[in-house]
Structures are given as structure tokens and as C-alpha cells.
Design a protein around this motif. Structure first.
Motif, mmCIF file in Angstrom:
data_model
loop_
_atom_site.group_PDB
_atom_site.id
_atom_site.type_symbol
_atom_site.label_atom_id
_atom_site.label_comp_id
_atom_site.label_asym_id
_atom_site.label_seq_id
_atom_site.Cartn_x
_atom_site.Cartn_y
_atom_site.Cartn_z
ATOM 1 N N VAL A 1 -12.369 -0.848 -3.337
ATOM 2 C CA VAL A 1 -13.280 -1.562 -2.448
ATOM 3 C C VAL A 1 -12.394 -2.156 -1.358
ATOM 4 O O VAL A 1 -11.347 -2.740 -1.651
ATOM 5 C CB VAL A 1 -14.035 -2.672 -3.211
ATOM 6 C CG1 VAL A 1 -14.837 -3.548 -2.268
ATOM 7 C CG2 VAL A 1 -14.923 -2.061 -4.293
ATOM 8 N N VAL A 2 -12.784 -1.978 -0.081
ATOM 9 C CA VAL A 2 -11.921 -2.385 1.023
ATOM 10 C C VAL A 2 -12.633 -3.292 2.024
ATOM 11 O O VAL A 2 -13.865 -3.316 2.086
ATOM 12 C CB VAL A 2 -11.341 -1.160 1.778
ATOM 13 C CG1 VAL A 2 -10.495 -0.296 0.854
ATOM 14 C CG2 VAL A 2 -12.447 -0.346 2.417
ATOM 15 N N VAL A 3 -11.825 -4.022 2.800
ATOM 16 C CA VAL A 3 -12.274 -4.805 3.954
ATOM 17 C C VAL A 3 -11.343 -4.484 5.112
ATOM 18 O O VAL A 3 -10.241 -3.984 4.905
ATOM 19 C CB VAL A 3 -12.295 -6.323 3.678
ATOM 20 C CG1 VAL A 3 -13.410 -6.685 2.721
ATOM 21 C CG2 VAL A 3 -10.962 -6.810 3.158
ATOM 22 N N ILE B 1 0.212 1.353 -6.789
ATOM 23 C CA ILE B 1 -1.031 0.730 -6.324
ATOM 24 C C ILE B 1 -1.207 0.896 -4.819
ATOM 25 O O ILE B 1 -0.303 0.620 -4.031
ATOM 26 C CB ILE B 1 -1.088 -0.770 -6.717
ATOM 27 C CG1 ILE B 1 -1.166 -0.907 -8.227
ATOM 28 C CG2 ILE B 1 -2.251 -1.488 -6.039
ATOM 29 C CD1 ILE B 1 -2.416 -0.319 -8.870
ATOM 30 N N TYR B 2 -2.411 1.355 -4.442
ATOM 31 C CA TYR B 2 -2.817 1.487 -3.042
ATOM 32 C C TYR B 2 -3.101 0.090 -2.485
ATOM 33 O O TYR B 2 -3.903 -0.645 -3.053
ATOM 34 C CB TYR B 2 -4.061 2.384 -2.976
ATOM 35 C CG TYR B 2 -4.984 2.115 -1.824
ATOM 36 C CD1 TYR B 2 -4.653 2.513 -0.529
ATOM 37 C CD2 TYR B 2 -6.196 1.469 -2.024
ATOM 38 C CE1 TYR B 2 -5.507 2.264 0.531
ATOM 39 C CE2 TYR B 2 -7.052 1.226 -0.970
ATOM 40 C CZ TYR B 2 -6.708 1.617 0.296
ATOM 41 O OH TYR B 2 -7.551 1.365 1.346
ATOM 42 N N THR B 3 -2.427 -0.273 -1.404
ATOM 43 C CA THR B 3 -2.625 -1.594 -0.807
ATOM 44 C C THR B 3 -3.524 -1.566 0.424
ATOM 45 O O THR B 3 -4.346 -2.458 0.603
ATOM 46 C CB THR B 3 -1.272 -2.230 -0.413
ATOM 47 O OG1 THR B 3 -0.560 -1.321 0.443
ATOM 48 C CG2 THR B 3 -0.441 -2.559 -1.650
ATOM 49 N N HIS B 4 -3.374 -0.522 1.264
ATOM 50 C CA HIS B 4 -4.167 -0.442 2.492
ATOM 51 C C HIS B 4 -4.030 0.943 3.117
ATOM 52 O O HIS B 4 -3.185 1.728 2.674
ATOM 53 C CB HIS B 4 -3.743 -1.522 3.485
ATOM 54 C CG HIS B 4 -2.337 -1.407 3.998
ATOM 55 N ND1 HIS B 4 -1.223 -1.658 3.218
ATOM 56 C CD2 HIS B 4 -1.859 -1.058 5.215
ATOM 57 C CE1 HIS B 4 -0.132 -1.483 3.931
ATOM 58 N NE2 HIS B 4 -0.487 -1.108 5.147
ATOM 59 N N HIS B 5 -4.856 1.203 4.121
ATOM 60 C CA HIS B 5 -4.701 2.455 4.863
ATOM 61 C C HIS B 5 -5.185 2.297 6.292
ATOM 62 O O HIS B 5 -6.017 1.454 6.594
ATOM 63 C CB HIS B 5 -5.406 3.631 4.178
ATOM 64 C CG HIS B 5 -6.895 3.683 4.321
ATOM 65 N ND1 HIS B 5 -7.748 3.023 3.476
ATOM 66 C CD2 HIS B 5 -7.687 4.326 5.211
ATOM 67 C CE1 HIS B 5 -8.997 3.256 3.828
ATOM 68 N NE2 HIS B 5 -8.995 4.050 4.895
ATOM 69 N N GLN B 6 -4.582 3.101 7.162
ATOM 70 C CA GLN B 6 -5.027 3.160 8.551
ATOM 71 C C GLN B 6 -6.196 4.134 8.576
ATOM 72 O O GLN B 6 -6.089 5.266 8.104
ATOM 73 C CB GLN B 6 -3.906 3.648 9.463
ATOM 74 C CG GLN B 6 -4.279 3.610 10.924
ATOM 75 C CD GLN B 6 -3.124 3.988 11.819
ATOM 76 O OE1 GLN B 6 -2.186 4.678 11.396
ATOM 77 N NE2 GLN B 6 -3.166 3.531 13.049
ATOM 78 N N ARG B 7 -7.321 3.686 9.117
ATOM 79 C CA ARG B 7 -8.547 4.477 9.054
ATOM 80 C C ARG B 7 -8.529 5.693 9.962
ATOM 81 O O ARG B 7 -7.911 5.685 11.013
ATOM 82 C CB ARG B 7 -9.740 3.594 9.409
ATOM 83 C CG ARG B 7 -9.973 2.538 8.345
ATOM 84 C CD ARG B 7 -11.208 1.751 8.611
ATOM 85 N NE ARG B 7 -12.350 2.642 8.793
ATOM 86 C CZ ARG B 7 -13.468 2.261 9.392
ATOM 87 N NH1 ARG B 7 -13.594 1.038 9.865
ATOM 88 N NH2 ARG B 7 -14.463 3.109 9.525
ATOM 89 N N TYR C 1 -7.347 -1.106 9.879
ATOM 90 C CA TYR C 1 -6.781 -0.863 8.559
ATOM 91 C C TYR C 1 -7.794 -1.315 7.517
ATOM 92 O O TYR C 1 -8.435 -2.348 7.689
ATOM 93 C CB TYR C 1 -5.475 -1.638 8.361
ATOM 94 C CG TYR C 1 -4.323 -1.051 9.119
ATOM 95 C CD1 TYR C 1 -3.484 -0.120 8.520
ATOM 96 C CD2 TYR C 1 -4.078 -1.410 10.437
ATOM 97 C CE1 TYR C 1 -2.423 0.436 9.222
ATOM 98 C CE2 TYR C 1 -3.022 -0.855 11.141
ATOM 99 C CZ TYR C 1 -2.205 0.060 10.527
ATOM 100 O OH TYR C 1 -1.167 0.622 11.221
ATOM 101 N N ALA C 2 -7.945 -0.553 6.461
ATOM 102 C CA ALA C 2 -8.766 -0.941 5.327
ATOM 103 C C ALA C 2 -7.815 -1.510 4.272
ATOM 104 O O ALA C 2 -6.801 -0.895 3.948
ATOM 105 C CB ALA C 2 -9.522 0.258 4.784
ATOM 106 N N VAL C 3 -8.129 -2.695 3.771
ATOM 107 C CA VAL C 3 -7.277 -3.398 2.812
ATOM 108 C C VAL C 3 -7.966 -3.403 1.452
ATOM 109 O O VAL C 3 -9.146 -3.748 1.344
ATOM 110 C CB VAL C 3 -7.019 -4.850 3.275
ATOM 111 C CG1 VAL C 3 -6.136 -5.585 2.286
ATOM 112 C CG2 VAL C 3 -6.418 -4.875 4.673
#
Length: 141
Positions: A44-46, A82-88, A95-97
Motif C-alpha cells: 500500500v503506497v502514498v 524490503i521495498y521502500t519506494h518507487h519512482q512512478r 514517488y510512491a512510498v
């Protein structure tokens, strides 16, 4: 529109990677995605705008993964995975966190999370992003 900017610290599972995220619209941008990678990852991201992720430690521990068009860059800890974030992909200025990495926050803090249709990605279809559904968490009594 009034923005609800929130600054939160976070980390990966093992603590090798620590960061600060400025959430450009607070938790109003919360979502899940149905694309193959997000579906398997289950995060789940913000959103945070470009420059909204500040690495506090462990930049050398971060590694990346790209797939399909290669435009989205997914960051994760090379020690614990662990996945921390990504550039959309649809907006590379965002970035999705991963909310599960934010200190004091859990994906289960949100009763409802919108799910966007990443299988039919807007960059592939040319159509606006479609909402695929809603993920609900109903605590047991």
C-alpha cells in the motif's frame, strides 16, 4: 485545493535503509495497484513529489528493479529485501512510498484503500487511470 503535506521517517525491515518522506498530499493519495509487480508485492503506497524522499542512511544498501518499459524504478534494501519506494511510471515526478515502512504506520490503519488498474496502465492505453476496486480491512472483534 489545500494540500495536507506530512513528513514521516521510515526504514526497511533490517534498518539498513532509513529515509524521510514528505508526503505531498498526506495520506489522501493512498492506493494499491493491480499491475503484475504490485500485485505480487502487495504494498500500500502514498505519494511524495520529486525531492520528497531524503535518504538518512543506507543509500549504498538500496538496489533497484525495473521491468516492462523500464521507466518505473523500484527501490528495495539489498540486505532484507524490503521495498521502500518507487519512482512512478505514469508520473516520474512522483514517488510512491510503502506505508508499511513509515514509522508508526501500518497498511492496516486504513479501513479502505483504493485500488488502481495497473494492468491497463494509462501509459499503455492512453486513457485516464481507472479505479479497479477497493481493498478493505475489517478488524476482527
Amino acid at each position: 485545493m489545500v494540500r495536507d503535506t506530512i513528513v514521516r521517517t521510515g526504514q526497511c525491515h533490517c534498518g539498513a535503509v532509513r529515509f524521510e518522506a514528505t508526503l505531498s498530499d498526506g495520506f489522501n493519495s493512498i492506493r494499491r495497484c493491480t499491475c503484475s509487480y504490485c500485485r505480487m508485492r502487495g504494498a500500500v503506497v502514498v505519494m511524495a513529489e520529486m525531492g520528497g524522499i531524503k535518504l538518512l542512511q543506507g543509500e549504498d544498501a538500496l538496489t533497484t528493479y525495473r521491468f516492462h518499459t523500464g521507466s518505473a524504478q523500484h527501490f528495495f534494501c539489498s540486505h532484507c529485501g524490503i521495498y521502500t519506494h518507487h519512482q512512478r511510471r505514469s508520473d516520474t515526478t512522483l514517488y510512491a512510498v510503502n506505508v508499511a515502512c513509515l514509522d508508526g504506520i501500518s497498511p492496516f490503519d486504513f479501513a479502505e484503500v483504493p485500488v488502481v488498474d495497473g494492468v491497463n496502465h494509462t501509459n499503455d492505453t492512453g486513457k485516464p487511470t481507472r479505479r479497479a476496486g477497493t481493498l478493505r480491512f475489517i478488524p476482527a472483534d
